[in-house]
Enzyme design. Structure first.
Site, PDB file in Angstrom:
ATOM      1  N   ASP A  54     -16.973 -36.841  40.291  1.00  0.00           N
ATOM      2  CA  ASP A  54     -17.742 -38.346  40.033  1.00  0.00           C
ATOM      3  C   ASP A  54     -18.142 -38.413  41.242  1.00  0.00           C
ATOM      4  O   ASP A  54     -17.085 -38.457  42.229  1.00  0.00           O
ATOM      5  CB  ASP A  54     -16.845 -39.392  39.466  1.00  0.00           C
ATOM      6  CG  ASP A  54     -15.533 -38.977  38.416  1.00  0.00           C
ATOM      7  OD1 ASP A  54     -16.334 -37.719  37.925  1.00  0.00           O
ATOM      8  OD2 ASP A  54     -15.484 -40.151  37.880  1.00  0.00           O
ATOM      9  N   GLU A 236     -14.464 -44.517  31.061  1.00  0.00           N
ATOM     10  CA  GLU A 236     -14.171 -44.102  32.088  1.00  0.00           C
ATOM     11  C   GLU A 236     -15.463 -44.270  32.580  1.00  0.00           C
ATOM     12  O   GLU A 236     -16.546 -44.714  32.059  1.00  0.00           O
ATOM     13  CB  GLU A 236     -14.029 -42.585  32.367  1.00  0.00           C
ATOM     14  CG  GLU A 236     -13.117 -42.238  31.421  1.00  0.00           C
ATOM     15  CD  GLU A 236     -12.633 -40.390  32.070  1.00  0.00           C
ATOM     16  OE1 GLU A 236     -10.955 -39.941  32.185  1.00  0.00           O
ATOM     17  OE2 GLU A 236     -13.623 -39.696  31.621  1.00  0.00           O
TER      18      GLU A 236
HETATM   19  C1  FRU Z   1     -14.022 -38.851  34.927  1.00  0.00           C
HETATM   20  C2  FRU Z   1     -12.464 -39.496  35.825  1.00  0.00           C
HETATM   21  C3  FRU Z   1     -12.270 -40.426  36.118  1.00  0.00           C
HETATM   22  C4  FRU Z   1     -11.500 -40.702  36.938  1.00  0.00           C
HETATM   23  C5  FRU Z   1     -11.681 -39.011  37.958  1.00  0.00           C
HETATM   24  C6  FRU Z   1     -10.375 -37.991  37.852  1.00  0.00           C
HETATM   25  O1  FRU Z   1     -14.832 -38.011  35.897  1.00  0.00           O
HETATM   26  O2  FRU Z   1     -11.840 -39.112  34.362  1.00  0.00           O
HETATM   27  O3  FRU Z   1     -12.165 -41.200  34.746  1.00  0.00           O
HETATM   28  O4  FRU Z   1     -10.821 -41.371  37.734  1.00  0.00           O
HETATM   29  O5  FRU Z   1     -12.497 -38.322  37.108  1.00  0.00           O
HETATM   30  O6  FRU Z   1     -11.236 -37.203  39.243  1.00  0.00           O
END
Ligand code: FRU
Length: 529
Positions: A54, A236
């Site tokens: 992300d 998320e």
């Molecule tokens: C989304 C996610 C988020 C988390 C991160 C962990 O892709 O699962 O919810 O903070 O990636 O790397």
């Protein structure tokens, strides 16, 4: 829960698969930047080496756009999360900076946001200089392994030197876990009406809004989302921002972005959004059906920049150009994953519905090296564009305007990329089904995952005979913006030999190319700082 188990699995396999890119603590800036490998994006941000997911903490400050990102420098699969860091002055060319945040005794540093604390509400500012404050999730991996529920909490860190060095707040976490497994990805912004910071947080199947006067103490305002919108997976990376409604003077609406994994329209991860009102306490949804920001398979964790100056006034997003279904196994070399191009988001109102539209930011113009006007005319069957464009095709930007004749109109037309191995990628409009599509069934390497190959679609019924397609094609990705940004589709591909041929096609009838422009794009890394 599903997601967390999955992440744990890849963490374990990650340490086994761990290979050529072990950095033994090397800073990203110490590694020679080559950016010339097979599948290396030339106009999209990708980390020099290691794993990326992300985009995080995107914020503009003193002439620099900051892009932080979920980063594991020691492997090309997901692992202990850091915040990698890059900056840009034009949203196109990126300079890699040292890792900003490392995992600590409270956990991995999961996704989050960053703000400029202009009024020094936190007290972190010094000598009149405002602090850049990062707000992120602390993910306790040991707790997860021990089967605990309360493993995610929110922490903060600050920088008073333009994001170059960071200090974690000694009283972290600032928002403790109330006993909920999924409790993450805080997006914080200053709310003018409430005169408070508002944090939007993903909590399993809904979002919670918290408020704070100082970024250190948070109280719950409200929650939104149970049973509303798409729920095929965990929620998320949310975001909440206000957008003017195009063409309607003084009308503004609030957009709530919620990324969801799995449960996207074409399988796996995707970005949905809601449009409504937010009064500083509560979000009231006005969207009547599920709306997706991008219907392709490879745009996830989309969030927007904070602190874009009012004089600019744009709302700019970036997404992660992959999908959790196969992100860990795509066949790239020393790095995994890239970001989408930065996109400008706007809101339009059509048929009593608000639609968020997107287009690449105007700064893409700085990459345009050579412009070719394509010959307009009727297309029946196939029309080669190769000689009209250039010898080395990618990266390229195309602006195509088609119209369908009243008689003998094609039922399926578009653009084909191909190579000498007989592999191809089709991007088109299927009139019979009323969908735009990207067909990567024959686009090369795909046996790394059963979920990769396929024809992926985005519904869009035409209300006339004109069809517009704006395309950005890179070494391993396509971003399609159609119908002035009402349709966005992002997909990655891995041909065994780079696509070098390009043609238009029309099936079962004719289509007219009214106008077409191709821009050969310069690599963003050639003149890399
Ligand atoms: C989304 C996610 C988020 C988390 C991160 C962990 O892709 O699962 O919810 O903070 O990636 O790397």
């Amino acid at each position: 829960m599903k997601t967390l188990n999955f992440l744990l699995l890849i963490l374990v396999s990650g340490s086994l698969l761990f290979s050529s890119c072990k950095s033994t603590g090397t800073k990203t800036t110490d590694v020679p930047v080559q950016y010339a490998e097979q599948y290396r994006p030339q106009v999209h941000f990708s980390p020099p080496f290691g794993w990326m997911n992300d985009p995080n903490g995107m914020v503009f400050f003193e002439g620099e756009y900051h892009l932080f990102y979920q980063y594991y420098p020691d492997s090309t699969v997901w692992g202990p999360m850091h915040w990698g860091h890059a900056i840009s002055t034009d949203l196109m060319h990126w300079e890699n900076l040292p890792i900003a945040l490392y995992p600590d005794s409270l956990g991995f540093i999961f996704s989050g946001s960053a703000v400029i604390d202009v009024n020094n509400t936190s007290g972190f500012g010094k000598e009149g200089k405002p602090a850049m404050v990062a707000i992120f999730t602390l993910h306790d991996m040991a707790g997860q392994k021990a089967g605990k529920q309360n493993i995610e909490s929110q922490g903060i860190a600050y920088s008073i030197d333009k994001g170059r060095t960071w200090t974690k707040y000694e009283k972290n976490p600032v928002l403790k876990n109330p006993g909920t497994l999924d409790f993450r990805d805080p997006k914080v912004s200053w709310n003018k009406e409430a005169q408070k910071w508002i944090m939007t947080l993903a909590v399993g199947d809904h979002v919670c809004f918290y408020s704070s006067a100082n970024l250190k103490e948070w109280s719950l305002e409200s929650e939104f989302g149970k049973g509303i919108g798409a729920h095929g997976g965990v929620w998320e990376c949310p975001d909440l921002f206000q957008l003017p409604v195009s063409g309607k003077a003084d009308q503004k609406k609030w957009v709530l972005i919620v990324n969801i994994n799995p449960g996207g329209p074409n399988g796996g991860s995707a970005t949905q959004y809601f449009v409504g009102e937010f009064d500083g306490h509560k979000f009231v949804n006005e969207s009547t059906d599920t709306q997706w920001a991008d219907q392709g398979k490879d745009n996830y964790a989309t969030v927007t920049f904070s602190n874009i100056p009012e004089s600019d006034g744009r709302c700019i997003s970036i997404g992660w150009m992959s999908n959790w279904q196969y992100a860990n196994v795509v066949p790239t070399g020393v790095w995994r994953s890239a970001m989408t191009l930065p996109r400008e988001l706007k809101l339009i109102s059509e048929n009593n519905k608000y639609i968020m539209i997107s287009e690449p930011v105007k700064e893409i113009q700085v990459l345009r090296e050579r412009k070719t006007e394509l010959k307009s005319g009727v297309i029946t069957g196939k029309l080669e564009l190769d000689s009209q464009i250039s010898e080395s095709l990618l990266p390229v930007e195309l602006d195509l305007k088609f119209s369908l004749p009243a008689t003998d109109a094609s039922t399926d037309f578009g653009l084909e990329l191909y190579n000498s191995k007989g592999e191809n990628l089709l991007i088109g409009y299927d009139k019979t089904k009323g969908v735009f599509y990207i067909n990567r069934t024959n686009a090369g390497n795909s046996d790394f995952s059963k979920d990769f190959s396929g024809v992926h679609t985005s519904p869009c019924l035409l209300n006339g005979s004109a069809v517009e397609m704006h395309l950005i094609l890179d070494a391993a990705s396509v971003e399609l913006f159609a119908m002035r940004g009402k349709v966005a589709m992002t997909e990655i591909y891995f041909p065994t030999e780079e696509f070098s041929g390009i043609r238009l096609y029309s099936k079962n009838g004719n289509v007219q190319l009214d106008s077409g422009t191709a821009y050969k794009l310069n690599s963003i890394w050639k003149e890399s700082k």
